[in-house]
Design a protein around this motif. Structure first.
Motif, short mmCIF file in Angstrom:
data_model
loop_
_atom_site.label_atom_id
_atom_site.label_comp_id
_atom_site.label_asym_id
_atom_site.label_seq_id
_atom_site.Cartn_x
_atom_site.Cartn_y
_atom_site.Cartn_z
N LEU A 44 -0.18 10.20 -2.07
CA LEU A 44 -0.68 9.11 -1.24
C LEU A 44 -1.01 7.94 -2.16
N SER A 45 -0.48 6.75 -1.85
CA SER A 45 -0.63 5.60 -2.74
C SER A 45 -1.11 4.39 -1.97
N GLY A 46 -2.17 3.75 -2.48
CA GLY A 46 -2.71 2.57 -1.81
C GLY A 46 -3.83 1.95 -2.60
N PRO A 47 -4.40 0.86 -2.10
CA PRO A 47 -5.49 0.17 -2.81
C PRO A 47 -6.82 0.88 -2.62
N ASN A 48 -7.73 0.64 -3.56
CA ASN A 48 -9.08 1.20 -3.48
C ASN A 48 -9.94 0.26 -2.65
N GLN A 49 -10.31 0.71 -1.44
CA GLN A 49 -11.11 -0.11 -0.53
C GLN A 49 -12.60 0.21 -0.61
N TRP A 50 -12.99 1.16 -1.46
CA TRP A 50 -14.35 1.67 -1.42
C TRP A 50 -15.17 1.37 -2.66
N ASN A 51 -14.53 1.27 -3.80
CA ASN A 51 -15.27 1.05 -5.03
C ASN A 51 -14.37 0.34 -6.03
N ASN A 52 -14.86 0.12 -7.23
CA ASN A 52 -14.09 -0.58 -8.26
C ASN A 52 -13.48 0.38 -9.29
N ASP A 53 -13.42 1.66 -8.96
CA ASP A 53 -12.86 2.65 -9.87
C ASP A 53 -11.33 2.58 -9.83
N PRO A 54 -10.67 2.34 -10.96
CA PRO A 54 -9.21 2.26 -10.96
C PRO A 54 -8.52 3.61 -10.90
N GLN A 55 -9.29 4.70 -10.93
CA GLN A 55 -8.71 6.04 -10.97
C GLN A 55 -8.94 6.87 -9.71
N SER A 56 -9.97 6.54 -8.95
CA SER A 56 -10.34 7.40 -7.82
C SER A 56 -10.84 6.59 -6.64
N PHE A 57 -10.46 7.02 -5.43
CA PHE A 57 -10.97 6.42 -4.20
C PHE A 57 -12.42 6.83 -3.94
N GLY A 58 -12.93 7.80 -4.67
CA GLY A 58 -14.32 8.19 -4.52
C GLY A 58 -14.51 9.62 -4.03
N THR A 90 3.95 -3.82 -5.10
CA THR A 90 4.38 -2.55 -5.68
C THR A 90 5.01 -1.65 -4.63
N LEU A 91 4.32 -1.45 -3.51
CA LEU A 91 4.83 -0.56 -2.48
C LEU A 91 6.07 -1.14 -1.81
N SER A 92 6.10 -2.46 -1.61
CA SER A 92 7.27 -3.08 -1.00
C SER A 92 8.50 -2.91 -1.88
N THR A 93 8.31 -3.07 -3.17
CA THR A 93 9.42 -2.87 -4.11
C THR A 93 9.90 -1.42 -4.09
N GLN A 94 8.97 -0.49 -4.04
CA GLN A 94 9.34 0.93 -3.99
C GLN A 94 10.07 1.26 -2.70
N LEU A 95 9.64 0.69 -1.59
CA LEU A 95 10.33 0.93 -0.33
C LEU A 95 11.78 0.43 -0.40
N SER A 96 11.96 -0.75 -0.96
CA SER A 96 13.30 -1.31 -1.06
C SER A 96 14.19 -0.47 -1.97
N ALA A 97 13.59 0.10 -3.03
CA ALA A 97 14.35 0.88 -3.99
C ALA A 97 14.51 2.34 -3.58
N GLY A 98 13.82 2.75 -2.51
CA GLY A 98 13.89 4.13 -2.08
C GLY A 98 13.09 5.08 -2.95
N THR A 99 12.07 4.57 -3.66
CA THR A 99 11.29 5.39 -4.58
C THR A 99 9.83 5.52 -4.16
N ALA A 100 9.48 5.09 -2.96
CA ALA A 100 8.09 5.13 -2.51
C ALA A 100 7.62 6.57 -2.33
N PRO A 101 6.34 6.85 -2.63
CA PRO A 101 5.80 8.19 -2.41
C PRO A 101 5.68 8.51 -0.92
N GLU A 102 5.21 9.70 -0.63
CA GLU A 102 5.28 10.21 0.74
C GLU A 102 4.34 9.52 1.72
#
Length: 483
Positions: A44-58, A90-102
């Motif tokens: 699952l890939s997306g922006p962090n909407q909850w905190n400023n941690d670059p590694q975890s959604f929390g 990032t995600l738009s580019t991956q969608l176009s290239a067929g490399t986006a995660p699930e």
């Protein structure tokens, strides 16, 4: 209405889903993929909407994944945190290239054919909810259902699943407001300008802002929805399913028609110019002076200045409140002020509105996802949107449930009552083509480097390109859409 939260009071948002006693027994404990020797991994890939941690959604996310993996021992879920400023490209580019995660965040620019249509899945039972006959029935139909104006894409399909609803509003530092002699809630535009002057004189930033798109887009959308409300009946030509009719909120198809027929033209519709002038006034008199040099955030706009106690106000979502758990000052929430008829001759008197919407945390599945990965991705979406599966995550993340029978979040009632919580008839007029999605397209004008006339001309080009893309994506055949 504003709501004040006492200092040191933990702001975790607890939302109770009432009357739902569904069991996970039927769905849990099965290992359809054959155990450790044949595990399925999805990301699952997306922006962090909850905190400023670059590694975890929390912690709430980590708990959600752990509980899902316990329910489905044959599936592993990985999460990828993307920078807020870059996730869309990032995600738009991956969608176009067929490399986006699930599983990907739904606000990435894309075409309907690049993602899985979920209509058939939504018509079937959610296996994590005992007795459910159709997954779609679990959702609040005002926001995600057949008549919801933003639930489906231009082609008429459901393509994302909303984990929650989102409402944006103004958070304020009550201590700074008191020191500056400003009383909350601030109800009118004129009162806001007076407040900004008083807060500046007291030595604080009136409204924390940064270089990200959200602060510009939210402010413009709020102002524009108020001023353009007089055109709602004229532009409201299509129902939520894309057929001729009307909708509670003017649909993207109706707005695209207004643009392509010339009924809505930034260079000729006076309310658009007024919107931009008021937007600039807000940035000039209220925003952080060096806002264009401050990195953008998601939980709060201008995060460091507000959480650090240097700014009196900022924008935040309902699930941003957890970031104030340990501050040593009192805080509250309120709607953005209304532009009255005394403050603008183009005002209709419409109160400021933002409206709860399924645009908070929503995920979709790329069309390249197949087989066991597709099955696993759908299961994760079903688990999150079951009462027992998703409720602990909602409690921990401060989300407003997208499911039925939810209670308002404690401490956020100022954002969830009255006109502010109601969906505006005219949507936010922040139309940009896919290539410019997420970009700060008003910087030049707001910084004084571009004239209003040039800005409006640029907006006309952007809006026309957006409407043309919408027509192509939807396969619309009306004359106005094909010329």
């Amino acid at each position: 209405m504003s709501v004040l939260v006492r200092r040191r009071t933990r702001a975790t948002v607890l939302l109770a889903v009432l009357g739902m006693t569904a069991s996970l027994t039927a769905a849990c404990g099965s290992d359809d993929s054959g155990g450790d020797g044949d595990r399925v991994t999805i990301t699952l890939s997306g922006p962090n909407q909850w905190n400023n941690d670059p590694q975890s959604f929390g912690p709430a996310w980590e708990d959600l994944v752990e509980r899902f993996e316990e329910a489905e021992p044959g599936i592993d879920v990985e999460t990828t945190v993307l920078p807020v400023a870059e996730f869309a490209q990032t995600l738009s580019t991956q969608l176009s290239a067929g490399t986006a995660p699930e599983l990907i965040f739904n606000q990435a620019p894309h075409t309907p054919d690049q993602v899985v249509a979920l209509d058939d899945y939504l018509a079937q039972p959610n296996p994590y909810v005992e007795g459910n006959e159709a997954w779609i029935d679990l959702f609040n139909q005002d926001y995600f259902g057949p008549d919801a104006p933003t639930a489906r894409n231009a082609a008429g399909n459901y393509e994302f699943i909303p984990f929650n609803l989102v409402i944006v509003g103004v958070y304020y530092n009550a201590d700074i407001m008191d020191e500056a002699g400003v009383e909350a809630p601030i109800e009118t535009w004129g009162e806001l300008m007076d407040a900004c002057a008083a807060i500046t004189d007291a030595g604080y930033v009136p409204f924390s802002m940064d270089q990200g798109w959200l602060g510009q887009g939210w402010t413009m959308g709020i102002i524009g929805s108020m001023l353009l409300s007089s055109h709602a009946e004229e532009w409201n030509q299509f129902a939520a399913d894309g057929q001729p009719g009307t909708a509670a909120q003017v649909t993207p198809k109706s707005m695209a028609r207004a643009i392509l027929t010339g009924e809505l033209d930034p260079t000729a519709t006076p309310e658009v110019a007024e919107t931009m002038e008021l937007l600039k006034q807000f940035f000039d008199e209220c925003a952080t002076p060096n806002w264009s040099g401050i990195a953008g955030g998601a939980s709060f706009i201008g995060y460091d200045d507000f959480v650090g106690g240097r700014a009196a106000m900022t924008y935040g979502t309902n699930f941003a409140a957890e970031n104030l758990a340990d501050v040593d000052w009192e805080w509250g929430t309120m709607p953005f002020p209304t532009i009255t008829e005394d403050e603008s001759e183009l005002s209709t008197g419409q109160e400021a509105q933002f409206g709860a919407a399924p645009g908070g945390t929503s995920y979709m599945i790329p069309a390249t996802t197949e087989g066991e990965q597709l099955e696993a991705a759908v299961k994760f979406l079903q688990f999150v949107t079951s009462p027992e599966g998703g409720q602990p995550w909602l409690d921990g993340s401060g989300g407003i449930p997208s499911l039925v029978d939810a209670e308002p979040a404690p401490g956020l009632e100022g954002l969830m009552t009255g006109a502010w919580f109601e969906t505006p008839t005219i949507p936010a007029v922040t139309f940009v083509p896919k290539a410019r999605n997420g970009q700060t397209v008003y910087d030049g004008y707001l910084l004084g480097d571009k004239s209003l006339e040039d800005q409006l001309a640029e907006m006309r080009n952007d809006w026309t390109e957006w409407a043309t893309e919408m027509a192509a994506d939807g396969g619309w055949t009306e004359d106005w859409a094909t010329q």
